[in-house]
Scaffold this motif. Structure first.
Motif, PDB file in Angstrom:
ATOM      1  N   PHE A  40     -32.416 120.891  60.000  1.00  0.00           N
ATOM      2  CA  PHE A  40     -32.119 120.461  58.638  1.00  0.00           C
ATOM      3  C   PHE A  40     -30.939 119.496  58.621  1.00  0.00           C
ATOM      4  O   PHE A  40     -30.975 118.452  57.967  1.00  0.00           O
ATOM      5  CB  PHE A  40     -31.828 121.689  57.767  1.00  0.00           C
ATOM      6  N   ASP A  41     -29.891 119.817  59.339  1.00  0.00           N
ATOM      7  CA  ASP A  41     -28.717 118.936  59.391  1.00  0.00           C
ATOM      8  C   ASP A  41     -29.083 117.572  59.965  1.00  0.00           C
ATOM      9  O   ASP A  41     -28.585 116.541  59.512  1.00  0.00           O
ATOM     10  CB  ASP A  41     -27.609 119.580  60.233  1.00  0.00           C
ATOM     11  N   ASP A  42     -29.979 117.546  60.959  1.00  0.00           N
ATOM     12  CA  ASP A  42     -30.402 116.284  61.563  1.00  0.00           C
ATOM     13  C   ASP A  42     -31.237 115.446  60.588  1.00  0.00           C
ATOM     14  O   ASP A  42     -31.184 114.210  60.615  1.00  0.00           O
ATOM     15  CB  ASP A  42     -31.230 116.543  62.824  1.00  0.00           C
ATOM     16  N   ALA A  43     -32.024 116.133  59.724  1.00  0.00           N
ATOM     17  CA  ALA A  43     -32.927 115.426  58.814  1.00  0.00           C
ATOM     18  C   ALA A  43     -32.246 114.955  57.544  1.00  0.00           C
ATOM     19  O   ALA A  43     -32.791 114.116  56.820  1.00  0.00           O
ATOM     20  CB  ALA A  43     -34.106 116.337  58.452  1.00  0.00           C
ATOM     21  N   LEU A  44     -31.039 115.467  57.262  1.00  0.00           N
ATOM     22  CA  LEU A  44     -30.372 115.169  56.001  1.00  0.00           C
ATOM     23  C   LEU A  44     -29.591 113.859  56.095  1.00  0.00           C
ATOM     24  O   LEU A  44     -28.873 113.608  57.064  1.00  0.00           O
ATOM     25  CB  LEU A  44     -29.414 116.314  55.647  1.00  0.00           C
ATOM     26  N   SER A  45     -29.789 113.005  55.095  1.00  0.00           N
ATOM     27  CA  SER A  45     -29.015 111.768  54.979  1.00  0.00           C
ATOM     28  C   SER A  45     -28.242 111.850  53.671  1.00  0.00           C
ATOM     29  O   SER A  45     -28.802 111.666  52.591  1.00  0.00           O
ATOM     30  CB  SER A  45     -29.945 110.550  54.964  1.00  0.00           C
ATOM     31  N   GLY A  46     -26.955 112.158  53.762  1.00  0.00           N
ATOM     32  CA  GLY A  46     -26.197 112.444  52.559  1.00  0.00           C
ATOM     33  C   GLY A  46     -26.702 113.751  51.965  1.00  0.00           C
ATOM     34  O   GLY A  46     -26.610 114.806  52.593  1.00  0.00           O
ATOM     35  N   GLY A 155     -34.204 114.832  46.985  1.00  0.00           N
ATOM     36  CA  GLY A 155     -32.767 114.942  46.770  1.00  0.00           C
ATOM     37  C   GLY A 155     -32.393 116.394  46.506  1.00  0.00           C
ATOM     38  O   GLY A 155     -33.018 117.056  45.681  1.00  0.00           O
ATOM     39  N   LEU A 156     -31.397 116.886  47.223  1.00  0.00           N
ATOM     40  CA  LEU A 156     -31.024 118.299  47.129  1.00  0.00           C
ATOM     41  C   LEU A 156     -29.646 118.470  46.497  1.00  0.00           C
ATOM     42  O   LEU A 156     -28.755 117.635  46.684  1.00  0.00           O
ATOM     43  CB  LEU A 156     -31.030 118.938  48.523  1.00  0.00           C
ATOM     44  N   ASP A 157     -29.488 119.553  45.788  1.00  0.00           N
ATOM     45  CA  ASP A 157     -28.202 119.873  45.167  1.00  0.00           C
ATOM     46  C   ASP A 157     -27.304 120.690  46.081  1.00  0.00           C
ATOM     47  O   ASP A 157     -26.090 120.759  45.866  1.00  0.00           O
ATOM     48  CB  ASP A 157     -28.411 120.646  43.855  1.00  0.00           C
TER      49      ASP A 157
END
Length: 433
Positions: A40-46, A155-157
């Motif tokens: 998840f951390d690798d896939a997240l951009s911002g 987009g995630l909160d």
């Protein structure tokens, strides 16, 4: 094959042995959750999950009618997104309970709250669900009606809540969840022509649209997703349907359609016993000459998922219907009833016959976590592959099967209407002539 020989031959085959070994791998689910967090951390951009691929949706039922609606997407395994969809392939691949839980821990549920009739409860001027093709609910509907996984950005909160919701005996377990702010498609989904037809017909009732799709080769898994997204039914009646409810609704509707198909069919002419075993559940299916009747009897062992205390007595429940079907919802056996009935009716419709049917489901303590009602449906469907045992009478068949059950024949007859009426209901045999 004679029934006694058939039962004697029910030894573990290579497939059953493979499933047993798969279970014994004892996967550590917490390890998979830790792996998910890294991916998840690798896939997240911002705060945006980029390059995501969603094969399916989830609609919750908490706080109805203002419910959680979610996009399900594998994290770090986007190329294999289709393999995360719950369907009959999981049975054909011999998934054990651990395998199902692995799939669920790798599937992120990005969700928002929505009203079942409107994508937003903030304004009375917002369009009803049938008009919604933008925003988060619109993206969710696009995913539901597509015939393959859809690429999107979410987009995630916040970061996901790493945990596994054990789910129910109807819906599959759910893995990590995160609150979504928005979602956008990054490709144009491909929608099959029959689905477009049901969407464009404003006067088509949901039941008719479901059976139309089923006749066009859509399995109940696909229809369930479309119904859940509020994309079936008369325009003003369309609304989001919680996944758990839609699963049972589709099984019931398609089952009623199939019952109508065999209503005037000739009866089978012999008593047959079919058996199957999967993920700690054993099924015995007894078919006998006569007009349509159906009963499911469930026996859940102490220490199994829905009878967890190992010191308790074996738990039993049953539900049944006659030639005209049921007029009320099944409470005790719930979704398992409709899933098992569907599997039996599909078989009878395929051979152009009707029959009296008793399904016995034995849940052992090997069933340590619920994987969803799909395993009931697929176990019954696949029970009709291969050979069956023959008996002279329904009474002989049930009496012989009872010797393999964890309850006595007397206790079975006290719980089962069909088993209790074995000796008196001789008219079925004359109807078969």
């Amino acid at each position: 094959m004679r029934l006694d020989d058939y039962i004697e031959d029910l030894e573990p085959d290579e497939e059953a042995e493979r499933r047993r070994l798969a279970k014994e791998k004892s996967y550590a689910i917490t390890d998979h959750l830790e792996e998910f967090e890294r991916k998840f951390d690798d896939a997240l951009s911002g705060d945006t999950l980029v390059g995501s691929t969603s094969p399916s949706i989830f609609v919750g039922r908490s706080n109805y009618p203002d419910i959680p609606v979610g996009l399900l997407s594998p994290v770090g395994d986007e190329d294999a997104a289709a393999e995360y969809v719950t369907d009959g392939d999981w049975y054909r691949q011999g998934y054990a309970i651990d395998d199902v839980l692995q799939r669920r821990t790798g599937l992120l549920n990005s969700s928002k709250r929505a009203n079942v009739e409107s994508p937003s409860i903030a304004s009375r001027l917002t369009p009803s669900v049938h008009d919604t093709w933008d925003g988060f609910v619109g993206v969710q509907r696009e995913v539901a009606i597509a015939d393959r996984p859809v690429d999107l950005e979410i987009g995630l909160d916040d970061k996901p809540d790493l945990g596994l919701d054990a789910g129910t005996d109807v819906a599959t377990p759910r893995g990590p969840q995160a609150n979504a702010r928005n979602a956008a498609l990054t490709e144009n989904p491909h929608v099959p022509r029959p689905v477009k037809k049901t969407l464009e017909d404003d006067d088509w009732q949901a039941e008719g649209a479901m059976t139309y799709l089923y006749r066009r080769g859509f399995d109940v898994y696909e229809i369930n997703s479309i119904l859940s997204a509020g994309a079936l039914g008369q325009t003003k009646q369309r609304r989001l349907v919680p996944t758990r409810w839609s699963i049972t609704a589709v099984d019931d509707t398609v089952g009623q359609y199939l019952r109508g198909r065999i209503r005037n069919a000739p009866s089978i002419d012999e008593v047959q016993v079919w058996a199957n075993e999967y993920v700690g559940n054993r099924y015995w299916i007894v078919l006998a000459p006569g007009t349509w009747e159906f009963e499911l009897v469930e026996m859940k062992a102490p220490g199994s998922i829905w009878n967890p205390n190992p010191e308790d007595d074996l738990w039993m429940a049953s539900a049944s219907e006659g030639y005209e079907g049921r007029s009320s919802y099944v409470e005790e056996t719930a979704g398992a009833y409709y899933a098992a009935r569907l599997g039996v009716l599909e078989h009878l419709e395929s051979i152009g016959r009707q029959a009296k049917c008793l399904v016995l489901r034995e849940v052992s303590d090997d069933y340590w976590a619920p994987v969803g009602v799909w395993q009931v449906r697929e176990s019954v469907r696949n029970a009709f592959e291969g050979e069956y045992g023959e008996a002279e009478t329904f009474h002989e068949a049930v009496s012989e099967v009872a010797t393999r059950l964890p309850v006595s024949g007397a206790r079975l007859r006290r719980k089962s209407e069909l088993a209790a009426g074995l000796q008196s209901n001789l008219s079925a045999f004359s109807n078969a002539k």
